[in-house]
Write a protein that holds these residues in place. Structure first.
Motif, short mmCIF file in Angstrom:
data_model
loop_
_atom_site.label_atom_id
_atom_site.label_comp_id
_atom_site.label_asym_id
_atom_site.label_seq_id
_atom_site.Cartn_x
_atom_site.Cartn_y
_atom_site.Cartn_z
N LEU A 98 -2.48 59.70 36.79
CA LEU A 98 -2.68 58.48 37.57
C LEU A 98 -1.79 57.36 37.03
CD1 LEU A 98 -4.71 57.08 39.75
CD2 LEU A 98 -5.68 56.10 37.68
N ALA A 99 -1.86 57.13 35.73
CA ALA A 99 -1.07 56.07 35.10
C ALA A 99 0.43 56.36 35.16
CB ALA A 99 -1.52 55.88 33.65
N LEU A 100 0.81 57.59 34.85
CA LEU A 100 2.24 57.95 34.85
C LEU A 100 2.87 57.81 36.23
CD1 LEU A 100 2.37 61.06 32.51
CD2 LEU A 100 3.41 58.83 32.12
N THR A 101 2.20 58.33 37.25
CA THR A 101 2.77 58.23 38.60
C THR A 101 2.76 56.80 39.10
OG1 THR A 101 0.65 58.82 39.64
CG2 THR A 101 2.23 60.62 39.24
N PHE A 102 1.74 56.04 38.73
CA PHE A 102 1.66 54.64 39.15
C PHE A 102 2.86 53.85 38.64
CE2 PHE A 102 -0.26 50.36 39.20
CZ PHE A 102 -0.85 50.36 40.45
N VAL A 103 3.15 53.98 37.35
CA VAL A 103 4.27 53.23 36.75
C VAL A 103 5.61 53.80 37.20
CG1 VAL A 103 5.38 52.64 34.55
CG2 VAL A 103 2.90 52.50 34.77
N MET A 104 5.75 55.11 37.19
CA MET A 104 7.03 55.73 37.53
C MET A 104 7.44 55.43 38.98
SD MET A 104 9.58 57.41 36.37
CE MET A 104 9.10 58.30 34.94
N THR A 105 6.51 55.56 39.91
CA THR A 105 6.86 55.30 41.31
C THR A 105 7.15 53.82 41.52
OG1 THR A 105 4.50 55.17 41.92
CG2 THR A 105 5.64 57.27 42.29
N PHE A 106 6.49 52.94 40.77
CA PHE A 106 6.78 51.51 40.86
C PHE A 106 8.24 51.23 40.49
CE2 PHE A 106 7.02 47.30 38.81
CZ PHE A 106 6.57 46.49 39.84
N ILE A 107 8.67 51.79 39.38
CA ILE A 107 10.05 51.58 38.90
C ILE A 107 11.07 52.23 39.83
CG2 ILE A 107 11.66 52.10 37.01
CD1 ILE A 107 9.16 51.90 35.12
N VAL A 108 10.86 53.49 40.15
CA VAL A 108 11.84 54.22 40.97
C VAL A 108 11.94 53.64 42.38
CG1 VAL A 108 12.37 56.46 41.99
CG2 VAL A 108 11.66 56.32 39.60
N SER A 109 10.81 53.33 42.99
CA SER A 109 10.87 52.76 44.34
C SER A 109 11.51 51.38 44.32
CB SER A 109 9.48 52.70 44.98
OG SER A 109 8.63 51.82 44.26
N GLY A 110 11.30 50.63 43.25
CA GLY A 110 11.95 49.32 43.12
C GLY A 110 13.46 49.45 43.04
N ILE A 111 13.93 50.37 42.22
CA ILE A 111 15.37 50.60 42.10
C ILE A 111 15.95 51.06 43.43
CG2 ILE A 111 17.12 52.08 41.03
CD1 ILE A 111 15.28 52.01 38.49
N ALA A 112 15.28 52.00 44.09
CA ALA A 112 15.78 52.52 45.36
C ALA A 112 15.79 51.43 46.44
CB ALA A 112 14.93 53.70 45.82
N THR A 113 14.76 50.61 46.47
CA THR A 113 14.69 49.54 47.48
C THR A 113 15.78 48.51 47.25
OG1 THR A 113 12.30 49.86 47.67
CG2 THR A 113 13.20 47.80 48.53
N ILE A 114 15.98 48.11 46.01
CA ILE A 114 17.02 47.13 45.69
C ILE A 114 18.40 47.70 46.01
CG2 ILE A 114 18.15 45.88 43.81
CD1 ILE A 114 15.27 45.60 42.59
N ARG A 115 18.62 48.96 45.70
CA ARG A 115 19.92 49.57 46.02
C ARG A 115 20.15 49.67 47.52
NH1 ARG A 115 23.28 52.15 42.75
NH2 ARG A 115 23.64 53.78 44.29
N ALA A 116 19.09 49.93 48.28
CA ALA A 116 19.23 50.07 49.73
C ALA A 116 19.36 48.73 50.43
CB ALA A 116 18.03 50.84 50.29
N MET A 117 18.59 47.73 49.99
CA MET A 117 18.54 46.45 50.69
C MET A 117 19.27 45.32 49.99
SD MET A 117 14.56 46.08 51.89
CE MET A 117 14.92 44.54 52.74
N GLY A 118 19.37 45.41 48.68
CA GLY A 118 19.82 44.26 47.91
C GLY A 118 18.66 43.28 47.78
N PHE A 119 18.94 42.13 47.21
CA PHE A 119 17.91 41.10 47.05
C PHE A 119 17.90 40.23 48.30
CE2 PHE A 119 18.82 42.27 42.65
CZ PHE A 119 17.54 42.40 42.14
N GLU A 120 17.17 40.69 49.31
CA GLU A 120 17.08 39.97 50.59
C GLU A 120 15.64 39.52 50.83
OE1 GLU A 120 18.43 42.36 53.83
OE2 GLU A 120 20.37 42.78 52.92
N THR A 121 15.48 38.67 51.81
CA THR A 121 14.15 38.26 52.24
C THR A 121 13.40 39.51 52.72
OG1 THR A 121 15.02 36.12 52.93
CG2 THR A 121 12.86 36.76 53.81
N GLY A 122 12.18 39.64 52.28
CA GLY A 122 11.37 40.79 52.68
C GLY A 122 11.52 42.00 51.77
N MET A 123 12.41 41.90 50.80
CA MET A 123 12.64 43.03 49.90
C MET A 123 11.39 43.40 49.11
SD MET A 123 13.46 44.06 46.43
CE MET A 123 13.49 42.47 45.70
N THR A 124 10.65 42.41 48.65
CA THR A 124 9.46 42.68 47.85
C THR A 124 8.39 43.40 48.69
OG1 THR A 124 9.90 40.74 46.48
CG2 THR A 124 7.69 41.66 46.37
N ALA A 125 8.19 42.95 49.92
CA ALA A 125 7.21 43.61 50.80
C ALA A 125 7.62 45.05 51.07
CB ALA A 125 7.06 42.84 52.10
#
Length: 77
Positions: free
Chosen positions: A15-42
Protein backbone atom coordinates in the motif's frame (compact mmCIF):
# COMPACT_ATOMS: atom_id res chain seq x y z
CA UNK A 1 1.56 5.53 20.05
CA UNK A 2 -0.15 2.24 19.42
CA UNK A 3 1.22 0.30 16.44
CA UNK A 4 -0.62 -1.93 14.01
CA UNK A 5 -0.14 -5.69 14.47
CA UNK A 6 2.65 -7.38 12.49
CA UNK A 7 0.10 -9.33 10.42
CA UNK A 8 -0.87 -6.08 8.64
CA UNK A 9 2.60 -5.70 7.09
CA UNK A 10 1.70 -7.78 4.00
CA UNK A 11 -0.95 -5.16 3.11
CA UNK A 12 0.70 -2.03 4.54
CA UNK A 13 4.00 -2.44 2.66
CA UNK A 14 2.56 -2.68 -0.89
CA UNK A 15 0.00 0.00 0.00
CA UNK A 16 2.72 2.46 1.03
CA UNK A 17 5.14 1.53 -1.77
CA UNK A 18 2.58 1.82 -4.57
CA UNK A 19 1.16 5.02 -3.08
CA UNK A 20 4.53 6.79 -3.12
CA UNK A 21 5.85 5.24 -6.33
CA UNK A 22 2.77 6.03 -8.42
CA UNK A 23 2.76 9.58 -7.02
CA UNK A 24 6.33 10.18 -8.23
CA UNK A 25 6.06 8.36 -11.57
CA UNK A 26 2.70 9.88 -12.53
CA UNK A 27 4.05 13.32 -11.61
CA UNK A 28 7.08 12.90 -13.85
CA UNK A 29 4.95 11.55 -16.70
CA UNK A 30 2.38 14.34 -16.38
CA UNK A 31 5.02 17.07 -16.31
CA UNK A 32 6.78 15.55 -19.32
CA UNK A 33 3.51 15.31 -21.25
CA UNK A 34 2.02 18.69 -20.33
CA UNK A 35 4.80 20.82 -18.93
CA UNK A 36 4.02 23.23 -16.12
CA UNK A 37 0.65 24.49 -17.38
CA UNK A 38 -2.60 25.52 -15.77
CA UNK A 39 -4.46 22.41 -14.71
CA UNK A 40 -1.32 20.29 -14.56
CA UNK A 41 -1.75 19.54 -10.85
CA UNK A 42 -5.36 18.38 -11.28
CA UNK A 43 -4.35 16.20 -14.22
CA UNK A 44 -1.47 14.78 -12.15
CA UNK A 45 -3.81 13.86 -9.27
CA UNK A 46 -6.25 12.17 -11.70
CA UNK A 47 -3.40 10.23 -13.26
CA UNK A 48 -1.99 9.33 -9.87
CA UNK A 49 -5.26 7.92 -8.52
CA UNK A 50 -5.92 5.93 -11.71
CA UNK A 51 -2.41 4.45 -11.69
CA UNK A 52 -2.53 3.70 -7.96
CA UNK A 53 -5.85 1.88 -8.34
CA UNK A 54 -4.10 -0.47 -10.79
CA UNK A 55 -0.72 -0.65 -9.04
CA UNK A 56 -1.91 -1.63 -5.57
CA UNK A 57 -3.91 -4.76 -6.49
CA UNK A 58 -1.25 -5.69 -9.04
CA UNK A 59 1.41 -5.49 -6.32
CA UNK A 60 -0.69 -7.62 -3.96
CA UNK A 61 -1.03 -10.27 -6.65
CA UNK A 62 2.56 -10.21 -7.92
CA UNK A 63 4.49 -9.88 -4.67
CA UNK A 64 4.19 -13.56 -3.62
CA UNK A 65 4.97 -14.68 -7.16
CA UNK A 66 8.06 -12.46 -7.34
CA UNK A 67 9.25 -13.71 -3.94
CA UNK A 68 9.08 -17.32 -5.16
CA UNK A 69 10.73 -16.49 -8.48
CA UNK A 70 13.54 -14.51 -6.86
CA UNK A 71 14.13 -17.20 -4.23
CA UNK A 72 15.30 -19.40 -7.10
CA UNK A 73 17.95 -16.80 -7.98
CA UNK A 74 18.85 -15.39 -4.57
CA UNK A 75 20.22 -17.36 -1.65
CA UNK A 76 18.35 -16.70 1.56
CA UNK A 77 20.03 -17.61 4.84
Amino acid sequence: MKKLPARTMHIAMPLALTFVMTFIVSGIATIRAMGFETGMTARWMESWMASWMVAFPTMLFLMPLMRRLLSVLIETR
